[in-house]
Design an enzyme around this catalytic site. Structure first.
Site, PDB file in Angstrom:
ATOM      1  N   HIS A   1      40.516  86.355  33.176  1.00  0.00           N
ATOM      2  CA  HIS A   1      40.244  85.514  32.003  1.00  0.00           C
ATOM      3  C   HIS A   1      39.918  86.387  30.781  1.00  0.00           C
ATOM      4  O   HIS A   1      40.461  86.173  29.699  1.00  0.00           O
ATOM      5  CB  HIS A   1      39.086  84.558  32.328  1.00  0.00           C
ATOM      6  CG  HIS A   1      38.638  83.703  31.187  1.00  0.00           C
ATOM      7  ND1 HIS A   1      38.778  82.325  31.177  1.00  0.00           N
ATOM      8  CD2 HIS A   1      38.045  84.007  30.004  1.00  0.00           C
ATOM      9  CE1 HIS A   1      38.298  81.850  30.032  1.00  0.00           C
ATOM     10  NE2 HIS A   1      37.835  82.850  29.303  1.00  0.00           N
ATOM     11  N   GLU A   2      39.040  87.382  30.985  1.00  0.00           N
ATOM     12  CA  GLU A   2      38.640  88.250  29.864  1.00  0.00           C
ATOM     13  C   GLU A   2      39.793  89.147  29.416  1.00  0.00           C
ATOM     14  O   GLU A   2      39.971  89.398  28.223  1.00  0.00           O
ATOM     15  CB  GLU A   2      37.421  89.104  30.244  1.00  0.00           C
ATOM     16  CG  GLU A   2      36.168  88.314  30.621  1.00  0.00           C
ATOM     17  CD  GLU A   2      35.790  87.248  29.608  1.00  0.00           C
ATOM     18  OE1 GLU A   2      35.975  87.461  28.399  1.00  0.00           O
ATOM     19  OE2 GLU A   2      35.304  86.181  30.038  1.00  0.00           O
TER      20      GLU A   2
ATOM     21  N   CYS B   1      35.254  78.526  28.681  1.00  0.00           N
ATOM     22  CA  CYS B   1      35.243  79.673  27.778  1.00  0.00           C
ATOM     23  C   CYS B   1      34.223  79.433  26.677  1.00  0.00           C
ATOM     24  O   CYS B   1      34.175  78.336  26.116  1.00  0.00           O
ATOM     25  CB  CYS B   1      36.640  79.848  27.177  1.00  0.00           C
ATOM     26  SG  CYS B   1      36.771  81.255  26.069  1.00  0.00           S
TER      27      CYS B   1
END
Ligand code: NI
Length: 183
Positions: free
Chosen positions: A139-140, A97
């Site tokens: 993930h986003e 990230c």
């Protein structure tokens, strides 16, 4: 304009972000800045809280994962998204990230998603994704709900990365892009 990326330890990364409407001011400029910021940091996704905006918006370009077959990759803007279903096999993928430099860990997620979202023209779309494309979206999507991939690793791994996370919080982890740590 390249914006500083907010790092681990910043409260904005822990907020549940707010939906936006089609009259959100200067959205085109914000999106252009987000693309530029993401590419400058060699990212495959960037969520608005990572540039200090607590709104339900993220961008994805998964093409670096598709060396030969770019047609399977995904480049899209997701506004006010809602993951409707998550199914298929659970699989492990090594995630990182831009807000957590120097940390990469295996994360287990389901392989298939159905997501409803608005594009940059506020057209509502419902679409299915799988594999790495689904993974980047998941993930986003977590980002706009205040969730980070490090929350999803085992208790043992959490202990092992604690020192690295403290370094990121303090702003001492080196990055080749601009990062803003919470003071
Ligand atoms: Ni992230």
């Amino acid at each position: 304009m390249i914006l500083p990326i907010v790092s681990y330890g910043s409260p904005v990364l822990r907020q549940k972000c707010e939906a936006i409407s089609s009259n959100y001011e200067n959205l085109d400029i914000l999106l252009a800045d987000m693309w530029e910021t993401m590419y400058n940091a060699s990212g495959v996704g960037l969520a608005a809280p990572q540039i200090n905006k607590s709104i339900r918006l993220f961008i994805v370009d998964s093409s670096p994962f598709y060396d030969d077959d770019k047609k399977d990759s995904l480049k899209k803007v997701f506004i006010n998204p809602e993951i409707l279903t998550e199914d298929g096999e659970e699989w492990v993928f090594n995630e990182g990230c831009l807000s957590i430099p120097g940390v990469r860990e295996d994360v287990v997620r389901k392989s298939n998603i159905t997501i409803k979202y608005q594009n940059e023209n506020f057209v509502t779309i419902t679409e299915k994704f799988d594999g790495v494309n689904a993974r980047v979206i998941q993930h986003e999507y977590d980002h706009i709900n205040g969730i980070l991939f490090t929350d999803k690793v085992s208790t043992l791994k959490k202990k092992m990365i604690k020192g690295k996370l403290n370094d990121v919080t303090k702003g001492i982890t080196p990055t080749d892009y601009r990062i803003k740590h919470f003071k």
